[in-house]
Motif scaffolding. Sequence first.
Motif, PDB file in Angstrom:
ATOM      1  N   PHE A  74     -19.802  81.066  42.223  1.00  0.00           N
ATOM      2  CA  PHE A  74     -19.970  82.322  42.946  1.00  0.00           C
ATOM      3  C   PHE A  74     -19.551  83.498  42.058  1.00  0.00           C
ATOM      4  CE2 PHE A  74     -19.683  78.957  45.964  1.00  0.00           C
ATOM      5  CZ  PHE A  74     -20.575  79.294  46.969  1.00  0.00           C
ATOM      6  N   ASP A  75     -19.969  84.683  42.479  1.00  0.00           N
ATOM      7  CA  ASP A  75     -19.631  85.923  41.771  1.00  0.00           C
ATOM      8  C   ASP A  75     -20.189  85.938  40.359  1.00  0.00           C
ATOM      9  OD1 ASP A  75     -18.539  88.467  41.882  1.00  0.00           O
ATOM     10  OD2 ASP A  75     -16.642  87.844  40.993  1.00  0.00           O
ATOM     11  N   VAL A  76     -21.475  85.610  40.237  1.00  0.00           N
ATOM     12  CA  VAL A  76     -22.178  85.672  38.952  1.00  0.00           C
ATOM     13  C   VAL A  76     -23.360  86.631  39.092  1.00  0.00           C
ATOM     14  CG1 VAL A  76     -21.513  83.319  38.339  1.00  0.00           C
ATOM     15  CG2 VAL A  76     -23.701  83.730  39.465  1.00  0.00           C
ATOM     16  N   PRO A  77     -23.865  87.186  37.980  1.00  0.00           N
ATOM     17  CA  PRO A  77     -24.980  88.133  38.068  1.00  0.00           C
ATOM     18  C   PRO A  77     -26.244  87.518  38.659  1.00  0.00           C
ATOM     19  CG  PRO A  77     -23.883  88.301  35.934  1.00  0.00           C
ATOM     20  CD  PRO A  77     -23.308  87.094  36.619  1.00  0.00           C
ATOM     21  N   ALA A  78     -27.018  88.327  39.335  1.00  0.00           N
ATOM     22  CA  ALA A  78     -28.295  87.886  39.903  1.00  0.00           C
ATOM     23  C   ALA A  78     -29.229  87.428  38.794  1.00  0.00           C
ATOM     24  CB  ALA A  78     -28.933  89.029  40.692  1.00  0.00           C
ATOM     25  N   GLY A  79     -29.959  86.343  39.063  1.00  0.00           N
ATOM     26  CA  GLY A  79     -30.995  85.897  38.148  1.00  0.00           C
ATOM     27  C   GLY A  79     -30.615  84.767  37.228  1.00  0.00           C
ATOM     28  N   PHE A  80     -29.358  84.349  37.205  1.00  0.00           N
ATOM     29  CA  PHE A  80     -28.936  83.299  36.281  1.00  0.00           C
ATOM     30  C   PHE A  80     -29.737  82.013  36.493  1.00  0.00           C
ATOM     31  CE2 PHE A  80     -24.473  84.093  34.338  1.00  0.00           C
ATOM     32  CZ  PHE A  80     -24.905  85.304  33.828  1.00  0.00           C
ATOM     33  N   ASP A  81     -29.950  81.624  37.751  1.00  0.00           N
ATOM     34  CA  ASP A  81     -30.687  80.378  38.000  1.00  0.00           C
ATOM     35  C   ASP A  81     -32.121  80.468  37.482  1.00  0.00           C
ATOM     36  OD1 ASP A  81     -28.987  78.435  39.107  1.00  0.00           O
ATOM     37  OD2 ASP A  81     -29.050  79.387  41.077  1.00  0.00           O
ATOM     38  N   ALA A  82     -32.765  81.613  37.652  1.00  0.00           N
ATOM     39  CA  ALA A  82     -34.130  81.792  37.155  1.00  0.00           C
ATOM     40  C   ALA A  82     -34.162  81.688  35.633  1.00  0.00           C
ATOM     41  CB  ALA A  82     -34.681  83.144  37.604  1.00  0.00           C
ATOM     42  N   LEU A  83     -33.184  82.296  34.966  1.00  0.00           N
ATOM     43  CA  LEU A  83     -33.119  82.241  33.506  1.00  0.00           C
ATOM     44  C   LEU A  83     -32.870  80.818  33.023  1.00  0.00           C
ATOM     45  CD1 LEU A  83     -31.000  85.450  32.798  1.00  0.00           C
ATOM     46  CD2 LEU A  83     -33.465  85.145  32.434  1.00  0.00           C
ATOM     47  N   HIS A  84     -32.020  80.083  33.720  1.00  0.00           N
ATOM     48  CA  HIS A  84     -31.695  78.717  33.317  1.00  0.00           C
ATOM     49  C   HIS A  84     -32.915  77.812  33.462  1.00  0.00           C
ATOM     50  CE1 HIS A  84     -28.792  75.569  32.382  1.00  0.00           C
ATOM     51  NE2 HIS A  84     -29.310  74.829  33.348  1.00  0.00           N
ATOM     52  N   TYR A  85     -33.611  77.938  34.570  1.00  0.00           N
ATOM     53  CA  TYR A  85     -34.819  77.135  34.770  1.00  0.00           C
ATOM     54  C   TYR A  85     -35.845  77.463  33.688  1.00  0.00           C
ATOM     55  CZ  TYR A  85     -38.663  74.783  37.164  1.00  0.00           C
ATOM     56  OH  TYR A  85     -39.702  73.937  37.467  1.00  0.00           O
ATOM     57  N   GLU A  86     -36.065  78.744  33.455  1.00  0.00           N
ATOM     58  CA  GLU A  86     -37.092  79.156  32.500  1.00  0.00           C
ATOM     59  C   GLU A  86     -36.733  78.738  31.077  1.00  0.00           C
ATOM     60  OE1 GLU A  86     -40.617  80.878  31.056  1.00  0.00           O
ATOM     61  OE2 GLU A  86     -39.971  80.201  33.056  1.00  0.00           O
ATOM     62  N   LEU A  87     -35.456  78.795  30.707  1.00  0.00           N
ATOM     63  CA  LEU A  87     -35.057  78.368  29.360  1.00  0.00           C
ATOM     64  C   LEU A  87     -35.336  76.883  29.166  1.00  0.00           C
ATOM     65  CD1 LEU A  87     -33.712  78.891  26.616  1.00  0.00           C
ATOM     66  CD2 LEU A  87     -31.504  78.417  27.703  1.00  0.00           C
ATOM     67  N   ASN A  88     -34.976  76.068  30.152  1.00  0.00           N
ATOM     68  CA  ASN A  88     -35.199  74.632  30.029  1.00  0.00           C
ATOM     69  C   ASN A  88     -36.683  74.283  30.018  1.00  0.00           C
ATOM     70  OD1 ASN A  88     -32.608  72.741  30.218  1.00  0.00           O
ATOM     71  ND2 ASN A  88     -32.179  74.629  31.325  1.00  0.00           N
ATOM     72  N   GLU A  89     -37.503  75.070  30.702  1.00  0.00           N
ATOM     73  CA  GLU A  89     -38.947  74.870  30.629  1.00  0.00           C
ATOM     74  C   GLU A  89     -39.477  75.286  29.264  1.00  0.00           C
ATOM     75  OE1 GLU A  89     -41.263  73.545  33.117  1.00  0.00           O
ATOM     76  OE2 GLU A  89     -39.254  72.768  33.487  1.00  0.00           O
ATOM     77  N   SER A  90     -39.021  76.410  28.772  1.00  0.00           N
ATOM     78  CA  SER A  90     -39.544  76.957  27.520  1.00  0.00           C
ATOM     79  C   SER A  90     -39.288  76.043  26.338  1.00  0.00           C
ATOM     80  CB  SER A  90     -38.940  78.344  27.259  1.00  0.00           C
ATOM     81  OG  SER A  90     -39.313  79.264  28.263  1.00  0.00           O
ATOM     82  N   VAL A  91     -38.097  75.426  26.285  1.00  0.00           N
ATOM     83  CA  VAL A  91     -37.745  74.622  25.108  1.00  0.00           C
ATOM     84  C   VAL A  91     -38.419  73.255  25.109  1.00  0.00           C
ATOM     85  CG1 VAL A  91     -35.544  75.805  24.803  1.00  0.00           C
ATOM     86  CG2 VAL A  91     -35.629  73.695  26.160  1.00  0.00           C
ATOM     87  N   GLN A  92     -39.231  72.957  26.118  1.00  0.00           N
ATOM     88  CA  GLN A  92     -39.990  71.713  26.079  1.00  0.00           C
ATOM     89  C   GLN A  92     -40.966  71.698  24.901  1.00  0.00           C
ATOM     90  OE1 GLN A  92     -39.229  69.142  28.227  1.00  0.00           O
ATOM     91  NE2 GLN A  92     -37.636  70.573  28.877  1.00  0.00           N
TER      92      GLN A  92
END
Length: 414
Positions: free
Chosen positions: A310-328
């Motif tokens: 909790f108490d983290v900036p908005a969008g972290f989950d979207a960035l994490h998903y997209e990074l793991n997709e991108s590095v495929q």
Amino acid sequence: MINGETSYLTHLAEVLWPCGGLMGRGGQRPVLGAAQLAPQYGGEVREYLPVPSAHKPRVILPVTHRYAAARGIVAFGQRHSFAERLRTSLLSTAFASGVAPLLLRDRLRVAAGRTIEHALSAALDREVIIAIHVGPPRANRKPVLLLLTPGGRVVGYAKVGVNALTSRLVRSETAALNRLVSARLPDITVPRLLHSGEWNGHPLLVQEALPVGEQTERPTRRQLLRCVTQIFALGRGREVRLSRSEYRRHLLRRVDALGARPEAPALRATLERLPDVGMPFGAWHGDLTRWNIASTPRRAFVWDWERLAFDVPAGFDALHYELNESVQIGVHQGVHRWLDSGAWLLRDPLLRATGLRPEAVSTVMALYLIDLATRYLHDRQAEAGSNLAAIDDWLLPALASLEERAAHEAGDAH
């Protein structure tokens, strides 16, 4: 021949089956042991198959329960590509037909006596057979047990901590699942906690199996962002300037706790130079990837909540998903793509609705990378062999680019 993987298997046997486990070949005497199979237990010695081998185990399946073994292959198989689906189909057919034990030579033999199966059967008040997902070497590698009836019907999943890090994660997920019971997540189904306790001195949790399978797919962009925003809303969602946020203070403490790690000064320096923009803070899943989410047109199923924070900036989950997709497609090429696609995601109207402003986009991306690097370094992921954990190779250069972008965005807003 003993390698790190066979040593890991024998350690795993000591945790799950304190009565003893031995590695060997089918039809031969055991050649490698976590402990001698205790003669005082007597009874039938059970056999498990490390697949594809003891030197590269990814799943461990029961020899004598072929339908349960076939179901384990399907449940743990990665089916995101045609090759993966074909491999899963061939293996499940081989186990269901009884051919697989003839083709796979390595065996893990377990003595009768006090075993994890007995504890799980007692906790759930029914007989269960287990298939075990081991996965590739990582610092947070832990056994995930698929719980099945003898006929192969799925009952649930269990996780067992095997070291300090994985024990902490199992306890964290137990707390998260308890907390999520009363959470408002309109479009997300979370697994129910069925049992929590200890096994052989290690934390244990059992959760229900979500209805994920052939009828579910990877989420669309809109489904993903809807999940991200609903999870984010579990937190307070209020806007705070970065310099005044508890998140920044906590992240600085985590970076400082890295001590003499050579990457720490660069992470701290970048964090201190980021522009003091306002941004909304809320919750994030912490590891939202294609392996932890599945969707139907109307619903998302999300599991592995061990890093809920909790108490983290908005969008972290979207960035994490997209990074793991991108590095495929490869780490360097993927990260280069992520620098653009991640910013594109954060500017989507669904995330803008959280209060995230355009001038904070690159600052949020930089904070995410600092947070991820700090996690990897504390968990010693690079030492465990994770490609993404070599942060000086890709993360620090990406961070430098984002720092420059963040300064321009914040300057243009004034």
